[in-house]
Design an enzyme around this catalytic site. Structure first.
Site, PDB file in Angstrom:
ATOM      1  N   ASP A 151     -15.855  36.369 -86.200  1.00 14.96           N
ATOM      2  CA  ASP A 151     -17.053  36.601 -86.998  1.00 14.96           C
ATOM      3  C   ASP A 151     -18.155  36.986 -86.010  1.00 14.96           C
ATOM      4  O   ASP A 151     -18.338  36.290 -84.994  1.00 14.96           O
ATOM      5  CB  ASP A 151     -17.395  35.290 -87.732  1.00 14.96           C
ATOM      6  CG  ASP A 151     -18.062  35.489 -89.079  1.00 14.96           C
ATOM      7  OD1 ASP A 151     -17.757  36.484 -89.778  1.00 14.96           O
ATOM      8  OD2 ASP A 151     -18.903  34.645 -89.442  1.00 14.96           O
ATOM      9  N   HIS A 157     -28.914  38.569 -89.658  1.00 11.03           N
ATOM     10  CA  HIS A 157     -27.922  39.104 -90.602  1.00 11.03           C
ATOM     11  C   HIS A 157     -28.272  38.705 -92.036  1.00 11.03           C
ATOM     12  O   HIS A 157     -28.781  37.600 -92.278  1.00 11.03           O
ATOM     13  CB  HIS A 157     -26.525  38.574 -90.234  1.00 11.03           C
ATOM     14  CG  HIS A 157     -25.419  39.252 -90.970  1.00 11.03           C
ATOM     15  ND1 HIS A 157     -24.775  38.672 -92.035  1.00 11.03           N
ATOM     16  CD2 HIS A 157     -24.859  40.473 -90.800  1.00 11.03           C
ATOM     17  CE1 HIS A 157     -23.847  39.515 -92.482  1.00 11.03           C
ATOM     18  NE2 HIS A 157     -23.876  40.609 -91.735  1.00 11.03           N
ATOM     19  N   HIS A 163     -25.151  31.761 -87.833  1.00 10.64           N
ATOM     20  CA  HIS A 163     -23.907  31.423 -87.126  1.00 10.64           C
ATOM     21  C   HIS A 163     -23.297  32.669 -86.495  1.00 10.64           C
ATOM     22  O   HIS A 163     -23.566  33.789 -86.937  1.00 10.64           O
ATOM     23  CB  HIS A 163     -22.895  30.780 -88.097  1.00 10.64           C
ATOM     24  CG  HIS A 163     -22.428  31.728 -89.152  1.00 10.64           C
ATOM     25  ND1 HIS A 163     -23.152  32.001 -90.290  1.00 10.64           N
ATOM     26  CD2 HIS A 163     -21.319  32.506 -89.233  1.00 10.64           C
ATOM     27  CE1 HIS A 163     -22.513  32.874 -91.037  1.00 10.64           C
ATOM     28  NE2 HIS A 163     -21.393  33.211 -90.419  1.00 10.64           N
ATOM     29  N   CYS A 199     -12.877  32.902 -95.101  1.00  6.71           N
ATOM     30  CA  CYS A 199     -12.291  34.029 -94.371  1.00  6.71           C
ATOM     31  C   CYS A 199     -10.766  34.090 -94.471  1.00  6.71           C
ATOM     32  O   CYS A 199     -10.202  35.177 -94.581  1.00  6.71           O
ATOM     33  CB  CYS A 199     -12.787  34.035 -92.940  1.00  6.71           C
ATOM     34  SG  CYS A 199     -14.551  34.472 -92.870  1.00  6.71           S
ATOM     35  N   HIS A 242     -21.944  38.449 -86.021  1.00  4.96           N
ATOM     36  CA  HIS A 242     -23.138  38.892 -86.744  1.00  4.96           C
ATOM     37  C   HIS A 242     -24.307  39.208 -85.816  1.00  4.96           C
ATOM     38  O   HIS A 242     -24.560  38.448 -84.864  1.00  4.96           O
ATOM     39  CB  HIS A 242     -23.617  37.779 -87.685  1.00  4.96           C
ATOM     40  CG  HIS A 242     -22.618  37.361 -88.717  1.00  4.96           C
ATOM     41  ND1 HIS A 242     -21.987  38.243 -89.556  1.00  4.96           N
ATOM     42  CD2 HIS A 242     -22.153  36.123 -89.063  1.00  4.96           C
ATOM     43  CE1 HIS A 242     -21.175  37.576 -90.362  1.00  4.96           C
ATOM     44  NE2 HIS A 242     -21.238  36.285 -90.084  1.00  4.96           N
ATOM     45  N   LYS A 246     -15.794  41.357 -86.994  1.00  6.84           N
ATOM     46  CA  LYS A 246     -16.196  41.703 -88.358  1.00  6.84           C
ATOM     47  C   LYS A 246     -17.533  41.057 -88.677  1.00  6.84           C
ATOM     48  O   LYS A 246     -17.919  40.083 -88.036  1.00  6.84           O
ATOM     49  CB  LYS A 246     -15.132  41.245 -89.348  1.00  6.84           C
ATOM     50  CG  LYS A 246     -14.981  39.727 -89.323  1.00  6.84           C
ATOM     51  CD  LYS A 246     -13.855  39.260 -90.202  1.00  6.84           C
ATOM     52  CE  LYS A 246     -13.703  37.756 -90.119  1.00  6.84           C
ATOM     53  NZ  LYS A 246     -14.883  37.005 -90.587  1.00  6.84           N
ATOM     54  N   ASP A 294     -11.055  33.469 -87.056  1.00  4.88           N
ATOM     55  CA  ASP A 294     -12.384  32.878 -86.762  1.00  4.88           C
ATOM     56  C   ASP A 294     -12.347  31.484 -86.119  1.00  4.88           C
ATOM     57  O   ASP A 294     -13.099  30.589 -86.523  1.00  4.88           O
ATOM     58  CB  ASP A 294     -13.227  32.835 -88.051  1.00  4.88           C
ATOM     59  CG  ASP A 294     -13.535  34.210 -88.614  1.00  4.88           C
ATOM     60  OD1 ASP A 294     -13.051  35.203 -88.061  1.00  4.88           O
ATOM     61  OD2 ASP A 294     -14.254  34.296 -89.623  1.00  4.88           O
TER      62      ASP A 294
HETATM   63  C1  VGL Z   1     -16.870  32.261 -92.589  1.00  2.34           C
HETATM   64  C2  VGL Z   1     -18.716  31.757 -93.831  1.00  2.34           C
HETATM   65  C3  VGL Z   1     -19.455  32.708 -93.160  1.00  2.34           C
HETATM   66  C4  VGL Z   1     -15.436  31.968 -92.286  1.00  2.34           C
HETATM   67  C5  VGL Z   1     -17.589  33.225 -91.910  1.00  2.34           C
HETATM   68  O1  VGL Z   1     -14.970  32.273 -91.159  1.00  2.34           O
HETATM   69  O2  VGL Z   1     -14.743  31.415 -93.174  1.00  2.34           O
HETATM   70  N1  VGL Z   1     -17.441  31.536 -93.549  1.00  2.34           N
HETATM   71  N2  VGL Z   1     -18.890  33.426 -92.203  1.00  2.34           N
HETATM   72 ZN    ZN Z   2     -20.112  34.691 -91.023  1.00  6.42          ZN
END
Ligand code: VGL
Ligand code: ZN
Length: 200
Positions: free
Chosen positions: A50, A56, A85, A154, A52, A109, A12
């Site tokens: 990430d 979401h 985000h 993550c 979404h 994902k 990410d």
């Molecule tokens: C993440 C919060 C929400 C991450 C992703 O990449 O750690 N944290 N979505």
């Molecule tokens: Zn996320």
């Protein structure tokens, strides 16, 4: 020489998790350059993203009256509510512009509206697979090194799932940065150690 069983998983490294982004992780941009260099050492490089849909269910904005960083109970268990985000196709979801993206696989994902996915292996119900396990196994990649954002979400969930699946897992903590929400970093570090993850 590169070991053919070793994969680097870059988690990410997206604009929204870097300073200026919607869910900025302090220092997230500082790890871009050293991660790029590290990629040269691996037979396989996998990037996660990430990803979404708008609205979401992990977004506080989808829960009337809820504040970002509050907690709710979902059908699959507790869930932190985040600022909007990494919306599919948006600039926030794009990789940091300095990141090398010439890796072997980009795994997205978190695209199912009703369930979040911290881990690169399973969604937050811990059972819906992303397909990454099959990819790694069919390529004979058994030793995983993880870097990226965020250490306590993550990266942590990905490392725990990988260890549970029987992969040999190393997290390079210098090449990760944390959100650290209510002690989540200390909890994550203790959990990864207990699961047999090597923290380097
Ligand atoms: C993440 C919060 C929400 C991450 C992703 O990449 O750690 N944290 N979505
Ligand atoms: Zn996320």
């Amino acid at each position: 020489m590169k070991t053919q069983t070793d994969a680097l998983i870059v988690i990410d490294m997206q604009n929204d998790f870097c300073p200026g982004g919607a869910l900025a992780v302090a220092g997230g941009d500082q790890i871009v350059a050293p991660i790029n260099v590290l990629m040269d050492d691996f037979a396989a490089v996998i990037l996660t993203q990430d990803w979404h849909p708008a609205g979401h269910s992990s977004f506080a904005s989808s829960h009337p009256g809820a504040e970002p960083f509050s907690h709710v109970e979902m059908a699959y268990g507790p869930q932190v509510l985040w600022p909007d985000h990494c919306i599919q196709g948006g600039n926030g979801a794009a990789f940091h512009p300095g990141l090398r993206t010439d890796g072997d696989l980009i795994l997205r994902k978190g695209f199912r509206p009703a369930i979040d996915s911290y881990s690169a292996f399973f969604e937050n119900d811990r059972t819906t697979p992303t397909g990454l396990e099959g990819y790694l196994r069919s390529r004979g990649l058994t030793r995983l090194t993880m870097v990226g954002l965020a250490t306590d979400y993550c990266v942590n969930y990905s490392a725990l799932d990988a260890a549970r699946l029987g992969f040999e897992v190393k997290v390079i903590t210098d090449l990760c940065r944390a959100i650290d929400l209510g002690g989540s970093l200390a909890t994550a570090v203790a959990g990864m150690k207990a699961a047999g993850v090597t923290l380097a």
